[in-house]
Design an enzyme around this catalytic site. Sequence first.
Site, mmCIF file in Angstrom:
data_model
loop_
_atom_site.group_PDB
_atom_site.id
_atom_site.type_symbol
_atom_site.label_atom_id
_atom_site.label_comp_id
_atom_site.label_asym_id
_atom_site.label_seq_id
_atom_site.Cartn_x
_atom_site.Cartn_y
_atom_site.Cartn_z
ATOM 1 C CE1 TYR A 63 -15.343 9.708 -18.785
ATOM 2 C CE2 TYR A 63 -15.061 9.877 -16.545
ATOM 3 C CZ TYR A 63 -15.115 9.417 -17.326
ATOM 4 O OH TYR A 63 -15.271 7.809 -17.448
ATOM 5 N NE ARG A 116 -3.128 0.495 3.282
ATOM 6 C CZ ARG A 116 -2.479 1.064 4.557
ATOM 7 N NH1 ARG A 116 -1.902 1.972 4.615
ATOM 8 N NH2 ARG A 116 -2.724 0.130 5.496
ATOM 9 C CE LYS A 133 -11.218 6.650 -20.366
ATOM 10 N NZ LYS A 133 -11.527 7.753 -19.739
ATOM 11 C CG ASP A 171 -9.068 14.673 -17.248
ATOM 12 O OD1 ASP A 171 -8.156 14.120 -17.725
ATOM 13 O OD2 ASP A 171 -10.280 14.269 -16.581
HETATM 14 C C1 LIG Z 1 -12.257 8.165 -18.491
HETATM 15 C C2 LIG Z 1 -11.954 9.574 -18.140
HETATM 16 C C3 LIG Z 1 -11.608 9.768 -16.698
HETATM 17 C C4 LIG Z 1 -12.036 8.733 -15.590
HETATM 18 O O1 LIG Z 1 -11.377 7.690 -15.545
HETATM 19 P P1 LIG Z 1 -11.366 6.056 -15.202
HETATM 20 O O2 LIG Z 1 -10.291 5.619 -15.352
HETATM 21 O O3 LIG Z 1 -12.473 5.633 -15.936
HETATM 22 O O4 LIG Z 1 -11.793 6.080 -13.804
HETATM 23 C C5 LIG Z 1 -11.644 11.200 -16.262
HETATM 24 N N1 LIG Z 1 -11.311 12.001 -17.195
HETATM 25 C C6 LIG Z 1 -11.595 11.981 -18.496
HETATM 26 C C7 LIG Z 1 -11.275 13.091 -19.492
HETATM 27 C C8 LIG Z 1 -11.662 10.549 -19.080
HETATM 28 O O5 LIG Z 1 -11.665 10.391 -20.180
#
Ligand SMILES: *Cc1c(COP(=O)(O)O)cnc(C)c1O
Length: 396
Positions: free
Chosen positions: A108, A56, A208, A183
């Site tokens: 998002y 952890r 992604k 982000d």
């Molecule tokens: C998919 C996504 C998230 C969230 O990510 P997860 O791995 O699904 O929790 C946050 N911001 C953007 C722009 C995303 O495309």
Amino acid sequence: MSDAGAHKYRLATELVHIDCDSVKDNYNAASVPIYQTATFKQHSADGSGGEYDYSRSGNPTRTAVEAHLAKIMRAERAFVVSTGMTALDVVLRLVKTGQEIIAGDDLYGGTNRLLTYVAQHCGVKVHNVDTTEVARVEERLDPVKTRLVLLESPTNPLIKIADIRTIAARVHAVCPAALVVVDNTMMSPYLQNTLEQGADIEYHSGTKYLAGHHDLMAGVIGCRSAEVAEQLYFVINASGSGLGPFDSWLLLRGVKTLGIRMEKQQSNAQQIAAFLEAQGLTVHYPGLKSNPRYELHRSLASGPGAVLSFETGDVAMSERIVEGARLWGISVSFGCINSLISMPCKMSHASIPAEVRKQRRLPEDLIRLCVGIEHPDDLIADLTSALRKAGVNVKE
Ligand SMILES: *Cc1c(COP(=O)(O)O)cnc(C)c1O
């Protein structure tokens, strides 16, 4: 910015070039080993000696991917956590009751859901503003209360561009204690480096482009200062949100091919955007010269990426197009090597209430395309057939 962020080679090379010295492997393994263990034996009764004691708090495979990502993002330090939403959750723990967050209005869907929760349960005010207008952000800045300014650029699914550099400079001038958080999932570290544009924290859904194959979930957080890094590490260790060894290894493997994947996906996306625009459809993509933010985006990123959206003017027709595609998988998410098609208002953004979607001018007929690495002619042929079946008069 620390020297740790300096690159010896171009980014495409750095992505493949992994410093295995960050893991002291006895056998000189060419691929970083997976340390699938929860605990580490200590040398003495007082617990001293080992670099690691409990996964952890730290694990060598996780350390390897974190060191690699810190280099790629030119961050002081990077952390990997269980999902992209966890990355945001960790960052939100830096906000105290009474403080305020300024965030975009085309975020998002999951981000919107978590921010709404924080606003309802934690005594934190969240201002959703149109971050494509610097003035809308400035209006909400409060030197005492503003703690986070949360940006996405390009936004998803409307692909709106925010002037990250200018916003970061204004925020830091008015609110020295506020953190600018981006982000950067949509661009990936390959196309856009927001820490160099003045962001304090950049995070990604590693699910992604970084992973690239839709076979794992991960979140990545990079930051510019050692002080913020300590705060983030405290939360990750305290809450136990660090990424497990096997997923850390998968993520590291994915990152190695980020460069070629992104180049191919982007070049496919550019051709598809041009094809759709030639049909007279309203296309949202920062790689089109007709995009009002074409120059601004070029000043921030080295490419337009591989996600685009378009409007048909008719929800039922959009549904027929999505269902008529064969090669394009109907799926939420993006960043995978396979091409995906979706209707954000019915899928990824359905958690945003209909009236809020309307307020934010999110067209119900919008179709989002997340372009993969297939042959572009096959992708265009499949779209052509789906458009024709749905009743669109496609020009050759
Ligand atoms: C998919 C996504 C998230 C969230 O990510 P997860 O791995 O699904 O929790 C946050 N911001 C953007 C722009 C995303 O495309």
